[in-house]
Design a protein around this motif. Structure first.
Motif, PDB file in Angstrom:
ATOM      1  N   UNK A   1      16.549  -9.723  13.773  1.00  0.00           N
ATOM      2  CA  UNK A   1      17.900  -9.864  14.264  1.00  0.00           C
ATOM      3  C   UNK A   1      18.881  -9.445  13.180  1.00  0.00           C
ATOM      4  N   UNK A   2      19.916  -8.754  13.605  1.00  0.00           N
ATOM      5  CA  UNK A   2      21.000  -8.386  12.704  1.00  0.00           C
ATOM      6  C   UNK A   2      22.232  -9.193  13.102  1.00  0.00           C
ATOM      7  N   UNK A   3      22.848  -9.829  12.123  1.00  0.00           N
ATOM      8  CA  UNK A   3      24.054 -10.616  12.343  1.00  0.00           C
ATOM      9  C   UNK A   3      25.168 -10.015  11.499  1.00  0.00           C
ATOM     10  N   UNK A   4      26.234  -9.610  12.166  1.00  0.00           N
ATOM     11  CA  UNK A   4      27.383  -9.047  11.463  1.00  0.00           C
ATOM     12  C   UNK A   4      28.516 -10.055  11.551  1.00  0.00           C
ATOM     13  N   UNK A   5      28.960 -10.519  10.393  1.00  0.00           N
ATOM     14  CA  UNK A   5      30.100 -11.423  10.312  1.00  0.00           C
ATOM     15  C   UNK A   5      31.316 -10.561  10.007  1.00  0.00           C
ATOM     16  N   UNK A   6      32.216 -10.448  10.962  1.00  0.00           N
ATOM     17  CA  UNK A   6      33.370  -9.568  10.842  1.00  0.00           C
ATOM     18  C   UNK A   6      34.645 -10.389  10.714  1.00  0.00           C
ATOM     19  N   UNK A   7      35.366 -10.171   9.622  1.00  0.00           N
ATOM     20  CA  UNK A   7      36.666 -10.821   9.466  1.00  0.00           C
ATOM     21  C   UNK A   7      37.656 -10.185  10.433  1.00  0.00           C
ATOM     22  N   UNK A   8      38.435 -10.990  11.087  1.00  0.00           N
ATOM     23  CA  UNK A   8      39.414 -10.483  12.042  1.00  0.00           C
ATOM     24  C   UNK A   8      40.462  -9.620  11.341  1.00  0.00           C
ATOM     25  N   UNK A   9      41.276  -8.952  12.141  1.00  0.00           N
ATOM     26  CA  UNK A   9      42.349  -8.101  11.630  1.00  0.00           C
ATOM     27  C   UNK A   9      43.392  -8.935  10.886  1.00  0.00           C
TER      28      UNK A   9
ATOM     29  N   UNK B   1      41.423 -10.883  19.971  1.00  0.00           N
ATOM     30  CA  UNK B   1      41.942  -9.523  20.112  1.00  0.00           C
ATOM     31  C   UNK B   1      41.136  -8.535  19.279  1.00  0.00           C
ATOM     32  N   UNK B   2      40.675  -8.936  18.117  1.00  0.00           N
ATOM     33  CA  UNK B   2      39.806  -8.073  17.309  1.00  0.00           C
ATOM     34  C   UNK B   2      38.490  -7.831  18.040  1.00  0.00           C
ATOM     35  N   UNK B   3      37.919  -8.873  18.624  1.00  0.00           N
ATOM     36  CA  UNK B   3      36.661  -8.730  19.377  1.00  0.00           C
ATOM     37  C   UNK B   3      36.835  -7.784  20.554  1.00  0.00           C
ATOM     38  N   UNK B   4      37.986  -7.830  21.202  1.00  0.00           N
ATOM     39  CA  UNK B   4      38.239  -6.953  22.354  1.00  0.00           C
ATOM     40  C   UNK B   4      38.275  -5.480  21.949  1.00  0.00           C
ATOM     41  N   UNK B   5      38.507  -5.195  20.686  1.00  0.00           N
ATOM     42  CA  UNK B   5      38.495  -3.804  20.212  1.00  0.00           C
ATOM     43  C   UNK B   5      37.078  -3.247  20.125  1.00  0.00           C
ATOM     44  N   UNK B   6      36.071  -4.131  20.075  1.00  0.00           N
ATOM     45  CA  UNK B   6      34.688  -3.642  19.922  1.00  0.00           C
ATOM     46  C   UNK B   6      33.811  -3.941  21.135  1.00  0.00           C
ATOM     47  N   UNK B   7      34.294  -4.757  22.054  1.00  0.00           N
ATOM     48  CA  UNK B   7      33.463  -5.101  23.214  1.00  0.00           C
ATOM     49  C   UNK B   7      34.336  -5.399  24.427  1.00  0.00           C
TER      50      UNK B   7
ATOM     51  N   UNK C   1      21.103  -7.777  17.984  1.00  0.00           N
ATOM     52  CA  UNK C   1      22.265  -7.663  17.113  1.00  0.00           C
ATOM     53  C   UNK C   1      23.350  -8.599  17.646  1.00  0.00           C
ATOM     54  N   UNK C   2      24.012  -9.285  16.735  1.00  0.00           N
ATOM     55  CA  UNK C   2      25.097 -10.187  17.102  1.00  0.00           C
ATOM     56  C   UNK C   2      26.250  -9.946  16.135  1.00  0.00           C
ATOM     57  N   UNK C   3      27.441  -9.804  16.686  1.00  0.00           N
ATOM     58  CA  UNK C   3      28.646  -9.650  15.881  1.00  0.00           C
ATOM     59  C   UNK C   3      29.501 -10.888  16.098  1.00  0.00           C
ATOM     60  N   UNK C   4      29.866 -11.556  15.006  1.00  0.00           N
ATOM     61  CA  UNK C   4      30.732 -12.724  15.082  1.00  0.00           C
ATOM     62  C   UNK C   4      32.064 -12.351  14.450  1.00  0.00           C
ATOM     63  N   UNK C   5      33.108 -12.356  15.258  1.00  0.00           N
ATOM     64  CA  UNK C   5      34.454 -12.046  14.779  1.00  0.00           C
ATOM     65  C   UNK C   5      35.132 -13.373  14.453  1.00  0.00           C
TER      66      UNK C   5
ATOM     67  N   UNK D   1      47.269  -2.594  15.477  1.00  0.00           N
ATOM     68  CA  UNK D   1      46.054  -2.219  16.195  1.00  0.00           C
ATOM     69  C   UNK D   1      45.145  -1.460  15.234  1.00  0.00           C
ATOM     70  N   UNK D   2      43.970  -1.986  15.004  1.00  0.00           N
ATOM     71  CA  UNK D   2      43.034  -1.376  14.059  1.00  0.00           C
ATOM     72  C   UNK D   2      41.723  -0.989  14.744  1.00  0.00           C
ATOM     73  N   UNK D   3      41.757  -0.788  16.055  1.00  0.00           N
ATOM     74  CA  UNK D   3      40.512  -0.509  16.780  1.00  0.00           C
ATOM     75  C   UNK D   3      39.825   0.759  16.288  1.00  0.00           C
ATOM     76  N   UNK D   4      40.581   1.742  15.801  1.00  0.00           N
ATOM     77  CA  UNK D   4      39.964   2.979  15.301  1.00  0.00           C
ATOM     78  C   UNK D   4      39.078   2.697  14.092  1.00  0.00           C
ATOM     79  N   UNK D   5      39.452   1.721  13.275  1.00  0.00           N
ATOM     80  CA  UNK D   5      38.643   1.362  12.111  1.00  0.00           C
ATOM     81  C   UNK D   5      37.314   0.737  12.509  1.00  0.00           C
ATOM     82  N   UNK D   6      37.234   0.207  13.704  1.00  0.00           N
ATOM     83  CA  UNK D   6      36.042  -0.504  14.150  1.00  0.00           C
ATOM     84  C   UNK D   6      35.185   0.306  15.114  1.00  0.00           C
ATOM     85  N   UNK D   7      35.470   1.589  15.261  1.00  0.00           N
ATOM     86  CA  UNK D   7      34.753   2.432  16.224  1.00  0.00           C
ATOM     87  C   UNK D   7      33.239   2.374  16.013  1.00  0.00           C
ATOM     88  N   UNK D   8      32.795   2.310  14.766  1.00  0.00           N
ATOM     89  CA  UNK D   8      31.352   2.291  14.506  1.00  0.00           C
ATOM     90  C   UNK D   8      30.702   0.981  14.928  1.00  0.00           C
ATOM     91  N   UNK D   9      31.493  -0.039  15.196  1.00  0.00           N
ATOM     92  CA  UNK D   9      30.949  -1.330  15.620  1.00  0.00           C
ATOM     93  C   UNK D   9      30.946  -1.522  17.121  1.00  0.00           C
TER      94      UNK D   9
END
Length: 188
Positions: free
Chosen positions: A1-9, A55-61, A132-136, A29-37
């Motif tokens: 399992x991969x866990x990504x801990x992502x700090x919000x914007x 709102x940060x999570x909504x940029x990636x999912x 894979x799990x991403x936690x914003x 809006x920083x969604x372009x920075x998160x395109x790879x996620x």
């Protein structure tokens, strides 16, 4: 399992040196920075209940879960106040809070209380069937989560620093295994 801990914007409160209130929007809006996620099919995305995390999570999912265990620490009566002015008004209380994981001079949560809540969040992740799990979430939550995952002393969080949109990647083969930190870098 991969866990990504992502700090919000970043938020205005962060930029102006204030304790957060929990309802701040992202500064920009920083969604372009998160395109790879952007979430792949086998990715679970979890967000803190705080507006900026959602709102940060909504940029990636398109869809994500809100898990209170990953909410920001409760800053009690310091919520929304200037960090500098609070430090000038209550220097001993701020110093204690920055040095002792059990201190809760502000009347909110101590870092130790936050750590117990984050441990519950990790237990819920263990029950997920995701590759894979991403936690914003919030920087302080990422610090506590990293200390928990790597079995570091809780006081180690005072030497950690995470910028907005920075990520920490943890990996392990199964819930019985220990986590390994793969990197501590922002996704840009």
């Amino acid at each position: 399992m991969e866990l990504i801990l992502l700090c919000h914007a970043a938020t205005r409160a962060m930029k102006t040196g204030h304790f957060p209130t929990g309802d701040e929007p992202p500064e920009r809006d920083a969604r372009a920075q998160l395109a790879s996620l952007h979430a792949l099919p086998d990715t679970r995305v979890i967000a803190s209940p705080a507006r900026v995390a959602r709102e940060t999570a909504a940029w990636i999912a398109d869809t994500f879960e809100i898990v209170p265990a990953f909410d920001d620490i409760d800053y009690g009566r310091w919520r929304g106040h200037s960090i500098r002015e609070t430090g000038e008004r209550e220097p001993e209380h701020v110093a204690a809070w920055l040095a002792d994981p059990d201190a809760r001079s502000h009347g909110g949560e101590s870092v130790a209380m936050l750590a117990a809540r984050v441990a519950e969040g990790f237990a819920s992740i263990d029950r997920l069937d995701a590759g894979r799990c991403i936690v914003v979430t919030h920087a302080i939550v990422v610090k506590v989560a990293l200390a928990h995952a790597l079995r570091l002393p809780l006081a180690s969080i005072y030497g950690m620093n995470f910028a907005p949109l920075s990520s920490t990647v943890l990996e392990r083969a199964s819930p019985a295994d220990t986590w390994t930190a793969l990197n501590f870098a922002p996704y840009e």
